[in-house]
Design an enzyme around this catalytic site. Structure first.
Site, PDB file in Angstrom:
ATOM      1  N   ALA A  66     107.384 -25.567 118.254  1.00 16.20           N
ATOM      2  CA  ALA A  66     108.599 -26.388 118.239  1.00 16.20           C
ATOM      3  C   ALA A  66     108.290 -27.634 119.061  1.00 16.20           C
ATOM      4  CB  ALA A  66     109.747 -25.603 118.847  1.00 16.20           C
ATOM      5  N   GLY A 111     106.438 -21.858 117.713  1.00 17.90           N
ATOM      6  CA  GLY A 111     107.181 -21.876 116.447  1.00 17.90           C
ATOM      7  C   GLY A 111     106.273 -21.869 115.228  1.00 17.90           C
ATOM      8  N   GLU A 114     105.426 -18.316 114.774  1.00 16.27           N
ATOM      9  CA  GLU A 114     106.642 -17.648 114.303  1.00 16.27           C
ATOM     10  C   GLU A 114     106.890 -17.944 112.819  1.00 16.27           C
ATOM     11  OE1 GLU A 114     108.740 -19.359 117.708  1.00 16.27           O
ATOM     12  OE2 GLU A 114     109.435 -17.339 118.198  1.00 16.27           O
ATOM     13  N   GLU A 134     104.649 -20.160 124.896  1.00 15.87           N
ATOM     14  CA  GLU A 134     105.892 -20.637 125.513  1.00 15.87           C
ATOM     15  C   GLU A 134     105.952 -20.335 127.005  1.00 15.87           C
ATOM     16  OE1 GLU A 134     105.687 -19.078 122.610  1.00 15.87           O
ATOM     17  OE2 GLU A 134     107.045 -19.987 121.143  1.00 15.87           O
TER      18      GLU A 134
HETATM   19  N1  COA Z   1     105.575 -30.489 120.679  1.00 21.16           N
HETATM   20  C1  COA Z   1     105.519 -31.849 120.789  1.00 21.16           C
HETATM   21  N2  COA Z   1     104.354 -32.516 120.737  1.00 21.16           N
HETATM   22  C2  COA Z   1     103.232 -31.817 120.573  1.00 21.16           C
HETATM   23  C3  COA Z   1     103.229 -30.427 120.462  1.00 21.16           C
HETATM   24  C4  COA Z   1     104.470 -29.755 120.515  1.00 21.16           C
HETATM   25  N3  COA Z   1     104.578 -28.436 120.385  1.00 21.16           N
HETATM   26  N4  COA Z   1     101.962 -30.004 120.321  1.00 21.16           N
HETATM   27  C5  COA Z   1     101.187 -31.114 120.343  1.00 21.16           C
HETATM   28  N5  COA Z   1     101.962 -32.206 120.486  1.00 21.16           N
HETATM   29  C6  COA Z   1     101.542 -33.608 120.552  1.00 21.16           C
HETATM   30  C7  COA Z   1     100.926 -33.968 121.893  1.00 21.16           C
HETATM   31  O1  COA Z   1     101.920 -34.248 122.864  1.00 21.16           O
HETATM   32  C8  COA Z   1     100.106 -35.164 121.504  1.00 21.16           C
HETATM   33  O2  COA Z   1     100.975 -36.263 121.370  1.00 21.16           O
HETATM   34  P1  COA Z   1     100.556 -37.713 121.972  1.00 21.16           P
HETATM   35  O3  COA Z   1      99.310 -38.089 121.235  1.00 21.16           O
HETATM   36  O4  COA Z   1     101.736 -38.593 121.655  1.00 21.16           O
HETATM   37  O5  COA Z   1     100.322 -37.494 123.439  1.00 21.16           O
HETATM   38  C9  COA Z   1      99.622 -34.823 120.106  1.00 21.16           C
HETATM   39  O6  COA Z   1     100.513 -33.831 119.620  1.00 21.16           O
HETATM   40  C10 COA Z   1      98.223 -34.260 120.076  1.00 21.16           C
HETATM   41  O7  COA Z   1      98.184 -33.141 120.948  1.00 21.16           O
HETATM   42  P2  COA Z   1      97.100 -32.987 122.134  1.00 21.16           P
HETATM   43  O8  COA Z   1      97.676 -32.062 123.154  1.00 21.16           O
HETATM   44  O9  COA Z   1      96.651 -34.314 122.601  1.00 21.16           O
HETATM   45  O10 COA Z   1      95.901 -32.273 121.333  1.00 21.16           O
HETATM   46  P3  COA Z   1      94.774 -31.342 121.952  1.00 21.16           P
HETATM   47  O11 COA Z   1      93.772 -31.179 120.877  1.00 21.16           O
HETATM   48  O12 COA Z   1      94.324 -31.826 123.258  1.00 21.16           O
HETATM   49  O13 COA Z   1      95.503 -29.921 122.184  1.00 21.16           O
HETATM   50  C11 COA Z   1      96.949 -28.091 121.606  1.00 21.16           C
HETATM   51  C12 COA Z   1      95.978 -29.189 121.100  1.00 21.16           C
HETATM   52  C13 COA Z   1      97.594 -27.437 120.379  1.00 21.16           C
HETATM   53  C14 COA Z   1      96.186 -27.038 122.414  1.00 21.16           C
HETATM   54  C15 COA Z   1      98.036 -28.756 122.509  1.00 21.16           C
HETATM   55  O14 COA Z   1      98.596 -29.854 121.805  1.00 21.16           O
HETATM   56  C16 COA Z   1      99.147 -27.845 122.893  1.00 21.16           C
HETATM   57  O15 COA Z   1      98.985 -26.988 123.758  1.00 21.16           O
HETATM   58  N6  COA Z   1     100.358 -28.017 122.266  1.00 21.16           N
HETATM   59  C17 COA Z   1     101.542 -27.296 122.644  1.00 21.16           C
HETATM   60  C18 COA Z   1     101.521 -25.892 122.123  1.00 21.16           C
HETATM   61  C19 COA Z   1     102.758 -25.147 122.554  1.00 21.16           C
HETATM   62  O16 COA Z   1     103.003 -24.933 123.726  1.00 21.16           O
HETATM   63  N7  COA Z   1     103.590 -24.744 121.571  1.00 21.16           N
HETATM   64  C20 COA Z   1     104.797 -24.050 121.824  1.00 21.16           C
HETATM   65  C21 COA Z   1     105.932 -24.993 121.945  1.00 21.16           C
HETATM   66  S1  COA Z   1     107.470 -24.172 122.312  1.00 21.16           S
END
Ligand code: COA
Length: 260
Positions: A66, A111, A114, A134
């Site tokens: 999400a 999400g 999910e 989360e």
């Molecule tokens: N919500 C909003 N933005 C998200 C996102 C999310 N769940 N997951 C990734 N993004 C965004 C990042 O903020 C980034 O945006 P920006 O370029 O404007 O800063 C972009 O997507 C790329 O993500 P980034 O973190 O730079 O890529 P990465 O390769 O370094 O890492 C992940 C990849 C998936 C490990 C990391 O993005 C992550 O941990 N995301 C969140 C996962 C999460 O907690 N999901 C549950 C949400 S309730």
């Protein structure tokens, strides 16, 4: 219908919905959730669509969860609504009368995991990572993840994944029975087609009956599940497809099912 954050295409009875927010790793903001809801309702009512495939744009993420920026802005009431809406989307997918396949082409987190768990079948690319991170954000899963993961794996795995927040590899997900197949990224589309192809040609009443008996049966006492199976079996036996399928077997020829 056109969408800002989705691409939809129907080919040969397979309706593919691609979540398209690549710069945010396809994170589900409210608009995307609403678009997904509408796209799936549309596909479910379209007779040309026999199988639905959900995937993410790009080669890095299925859906990275999400949208965290939106979660941050919510008060308690809004968070309750957000969770309830996400849950109703996932439950709607799970209870569809058409098979839904998740093509997991990278991160399926929060999400995203999910969403994949709500689908009926899951094919993952070997670089996919599945997890419920989360807890690392100070929250917990809210789109049905605790309940669907629990039902698919039991408490041992569900508690470890949700409490650690650590993602698992596609191979580990396969070992745990969380995904049906793992294939090289370049093979994902073909693998999904291989699964979907026979379902496009299958008798719709049989597909509906199997989906309902297994999905609903999973949460029923055995006797109630058996009664549901009997009821659906009887409906299958009233179809022209049953007449044709059984005749074709006895006449040693390929069936020509009409979906009636
Ligand atoms: N919500 C909003 N933005 C998200 C996102 C999310 N769940 N997951 C990734 N993004 C965004 C990042 O903020 C980034 O945006 P920006 O370029 O404007 O800063 C972009 O997507 C790329 O993500 P980034 O973190 O730079 O890529 P990465 O390769 O370094 O890492 C992940 C990849 C998936 C490990 C990391 O993005 C992550 O941990 N995301 C969140 C996962 C999460 O907690 N999901 C549950 C949400 S309730």
């Amino acid at each position: 219908m056109s969408y800002e954050n989705l691409a939809v295409v129907t080919r040969g009875g397979i309706h593919t919905i691609t979540v398209k927010r690549p710069s945010k790793l396809n994170a589900l903001n409210r608009q995307t959730l609403q678009e997904l809801y509408g796209a799936i309702i549309d596909a479910s009512g379209d007779d040309k669509v026999r199988v639905i495939v959900i995937t993410g744009s790009g080669d890095k993420a299925f859906v990275a969860g999400a949208d965290i920026t939106e979660i941050r802005e919510q008060n308690t009431t809004e968070a309750r609504r957000f969770s309830a809406f996400g849950q109703s989307l996932m439950s709607m997918i799970q209870s569809l009368e058409k098979p839904v396949i998740a093509a997991i082409n990278g991160f399926a987190l929060g999400g995203g995991m999910e969403l994949a768990l709500a689908c009926h079948l899951r094919v993952a690319s070997s670089n996919a990572r599945l997890g419920l991170p989360e807890i690392k954000l100070g929250i917990m899963p809210g789109f049905g993840g605790t309940q669907r993961l629990l039902r698919l794996t039991g408490t041992t795995v569900a508690l470890e994944m949700a409490l650690s927040g650590e993602p698992i590899s596609a191979e580990r997900a396969y070992q745990l029975g969380l995904v049906n197949r793992v294939v090289e990224a370049a093979e994902l589309e073909n693998a999904v087609k291989e699964l979907a192809g026979p379902l496009v040609k299958a008798a719709p009443e049989a597909v509906r009956g199997i989906l309902q008996a297994i999905q609903q049966g999973a949460d029923m006492p055995l006797e109630a599940g058996l009664a549901l199976e009997t009821a659906r079996f009887a409906v299958c036996c009233s179809t022209e497809d049953m007449q044709e399928g059984t005749a074709a077997f006895l006449e040693k020829r390929a069936p020509e099912l009409k979906g009636r």
